[in-house]
Design a protein around this motif. Sequence first.
Motif, mmCIF file in Angstrom:
data_model
loop_
_atom_site.group_PDB
_atom_site.id
_atom_site.type_symbol
_atom_site.label_atom_id
_atom_site.label_comp_id
_atom_site.label_asym_id
_atom_site.label_seq_id
_atom_site.Cartn_x
_atom_site.Cartn_y
_atom_site.Cartn_z
ATOM 1 N N THR A 136 -12.464 12.263 -8.391
ATOM 2 C CA THR A 136 -11.055 12.595 -8.170
ATOM 3 C C THR A 136 -10.306 12.461 -9.487
ATOM 4 N N PHE A 137 -9.163 13.161 -9.561
ATOM 5 C CA PHE A 137 -8.401 13.171 -10.803
ATOM 6 C C PHE A 137 -6.935 12.905 -10.510
ATOM 7 N N PRO A 138 -6.042 12.970 -11.510
ATOM 8 C CA PRO A 138 -4.783 12.213 -11.495
ATOM 9 C C PRO A 138 -4.122 11.916 -10.154
ATOM 10 N N ALA A 139 -3.493 12.887 -9.523
ATOM 11 C CA ALA A 139 -2.745 12.593 -8.287
ATOM 12 C C ALA A 139 -3.682 12.181 -7.162
ATOM 13 N N GLU A 140 -4.834 12.846 -7.098
ATOM 14 C CA GLU A 140 -5.791 12.513 -6.035
ATOM 15 C C GLU A 140 -6.376 11.124 -6.238
ATOM 16 N N ARG A 141 -6.608 10.750 -7.484
ATOM 17 C CA ARG A 141 -7.145 9.412 -7.723
ATOM 18 C C ARG A 141 -6.118 8.343 -7.362
ATOM 19 N N ALA A 142 -4.856 8.600 -7.679
ATOM 20 C CA ALA A 142 -3.803 7.656 -7.300
ATOM 21 C C ALA A 142 -3.725 7.526 -5.788
ATOM 22 N N ALA A 143 -3.780 8.647 -5.077
ATOM 23 C CA ALA A 143 -3.726 8.618 -3.619
ATOM 24 C C ALA A 143 -4.958 7.932 -3.038
ATOM 25 N N TYR A 144 -6.121 8.197 -3.614
ATOM 26 C CA TYR A 144 -7.375 7.582 -3.163
ATOM 27 C C TYR A 144 -7.276 6.059 -3.311
ATOM 28 N N ARG A 145 -6.796 5.621 -4.467
ATOM 29 C CA ARG A 145 -6.624 4.190 -4.707
ATOM 30 C C ARG A 145 -5.660 3.586 -3.691
ATOM 31 N N ASN A 146 -4.586 4.297 -3.400
ATOM 32 C CA ASN A 146 -3.620 3.805 -2.425
ATOM 33 C C ASN A 146 -4.205 3.750 -1.019
ATOM 34 N N LEU A 147 -5.023 4.748 -0.682
ATOM 35 C CA LEU A 147 -5.704 4.731 0.617
ATOM 36 C C LEU A 147 -6.626 3.516 0.724
ATOM 37 N N ALA A 148 -7.399 3.275 -0.330
ATOM 38 C CA ALA A 148 -8.339 2.152 -0.322
ATOM 39 C C ALA A 148 -7.620 0.813 -0.228
ATOM 40 N N TYR A 163 1.911 11.708 -10.990
ATOM 41 C CA TYR A 163 1.332 13.055 -11.044
ATOM 42 C C TYR A 163 1.668 13.877 -9.795
ATOM 43 N N GLN A 164 2.744 13.534 -9.126
ATOM 44 C CA GLN A 164 3.031 14.095 -7.807
ATOM 45 C C GLN A 164 3.287 15.596 -7.808
ATOM 46 N N GLU A 165 3.660 16.169 -8.961
ATOM 47 C CA GLU A 165 3.931 17.602 -9.002
ATOM 48 C C GLU A 165 2.874 18.368 -9.811
ATOM 49 N N TRP A 166 1.746 17.717 -10.046
ATOM 50 C CA TRP A 166 0.662 18.399 -10.747
ATOM 51 C C TRP A 166 -0.081 19.325 -9.788
ATOM 52 N N ILE A 167 -1.110 20.004 -10.280
ATOM 53 C CA ILE A 167 -1.697 21.152 -9.584
ATOM 54 C C ILE A 167 -2.714 20.779 -8.498
ATOM 55 N N GLY A 168 -2.996 19.489 -8.323
ATOM 56 C CA GLY A 168 -4.070 19.081 -7.426
ATOM 57 C C GLY A 168 -3.955 19.580 -5.998
ATOM 58 N N ALA A 169 -2.761 19.576 -5.417
ATOM 59 C CA ALA A 169 -2.624 20.037 -4.035
ATOM 60 C C ALA A 169 -2.808 21.544 -3.939
ATOM 61 N N LEU A 170 -2.360 22.272 -4.958
ATOM 62 C CA LEU A 170 -2.530 23.729 -4.943
ATOM 63 C C LEU A 170 -4.004 24.113 -4.881
ATOM 64 N N ILE A 171 -4.858 23.385 -5.578
ATOM 65 C CA ILE A 171 -6.275 23.758 -5.594
ATOM 66 C C ILE A 171 -6.965 23.455 -4.271
ATOM 67 N N GLY A 270 7.375 21.429 -21.819
ATOM 68 C CA GLY A 270 7.611 20.020 -21.543
ATOM 69 C C GLY A 270 7.053 19.540 -20.231
ATOM 70 N N LEU A 271 6.605 20.437 -19.370
ATOM 71 C CA LEU A 271 6.089 20.016 -18.065
ATOM 72 C C LEU A 271 4.626 19.567 -18.136
ATOM 73 N N GLY A 272 3.903 19.987 -19.155
ATOM 74 C CA GLY A 272 2.502 19.580 -19.274
ATOM 75 C C GLY A 272 1.568 20.642 -18.727
ATOM 76 N N TRP A 273 0.326 20.622 -19.202
ATOM 77 C CA TRP A 273 -0.606 21.711 -18.890
ATOM 78 C C TRP A 273 -1.240 21.609 -17.512
ATOM 79 N N ILE A 274 -0.994 20.513 -16.781
ATOM 80 C CA ILE A 274 -1.564 20.412 -15.432
ATOM 81 C C ILE A 274 -0.463 20.451 -14.369
ATOM 82 N N HIS A 275 0.778 20.620 -14.778
ATOM 83 C CA HIS A 275 1.883 20.698 -13.830
ATOM 84 C C HIS A 275 1.791 22.000 -13.031
ATOM 85 N N THR A 276 2.201 21.956 -11.778
ATOM 86 C CA THR A 276 2.109 23.125 -10.904
ATOM 87 C C THR A 276 2.898 24.315 -11.427
#
Length: 367
Positions: A136-148, A163-171, A270-276
Amino acid sequence: MNPVGTRPNPVSSRTDLADRVLGGWLGRIAGNMLGKPIEQGEVWTRDRIDRYLRRAAALPLTDYLPEPEPAGTGQDLPELRPEWRACVRGRVHGSCRDDDIDYTILGLHLLERHGFGFSTEQVGDLWLLHLPYLQTFPAERAAYRNLAAGLKPPLTATYDNPYQEWIGALIRADIHGWTSPGDPRRAASLARRDAVLSHTGNGVYGAMWAAALIAAAFTAADVRAAIETALTVIPASSRLARTVRRVVTLHETRLPWEETLTTLAEETGGLGWIHTVPNAAVLTAGLLYGDGDFTRTIALTVRGGLDTDSNGATAGSVAGVLTGAEAIPAQWTEPLQDTVRSAVFGFDGVRISELAERTLRLATLPG
């Protein structure tokens, strides 16, 4: 069979639906593989990508990326990602493992196990049971850690997660589009329920928009119509919607693709290369300027830079649904050998055709 580059008619039969669903799977995997070697947007800029391709005489791009130059040459260009050896032309023998495909597989498993009434909590349970933490990667890893740690949604998305507005949910959205052909609002609703486990704001809107875009591709007259339909499921005032509309407007003025991307890069700086948001701009431009041609669509999208494998995957999914599997050129599909590598427990080595058949069982003809 739809010739490459033509605009398809809406899905009219179960056989046609099967071809379009398989096209989505093949397109997603091929687009992901195309972008994977250069997935590092702050390093592999659009200029560097094209310089790499120009040196290899690979422009226009019509196949997987060429191999890099021998060691000791091309020192002004960065190294490809380590996975390149299994992703460049002549070396592709089945798909590489990648989170962009893992989440699509996990989404299929979610729908098979819990149906369309699944809860966000059940999405999290499947992550913990079937997805390795280190995959898992940024937002998903944070959520995974929170789930655990015992947190429940929506806190899983908001606690200690920048990382809440990064591209992870879109994929993660494609499966909801493929199983809701011609029903973009249903697709968006399903994607939202999945996305809020790890994302908020434009991160969630990106998933809703992508799911609706793919669902609309089954019945839309062309890719522009699918994009316009997808915009109706997210707030018109959101930055994502405004950015997508901006790309549509620039395309309407016949501004060249390169200048459109330069303009959008300045406006989303300024939003970063992984932002949605900036990635949705690259994706939208690739779809519009690709104009229904599968190869041109994924090539332009990946050449646009940023999160190249994620954008290539979504572009390939949309283009594959629009054209159908039979119309995807063989140089993209034959090297995949109908095989997927996956970190999702129980799915490594699964056949792409099997995944498509299982997806088809969940999908209903539109109308």
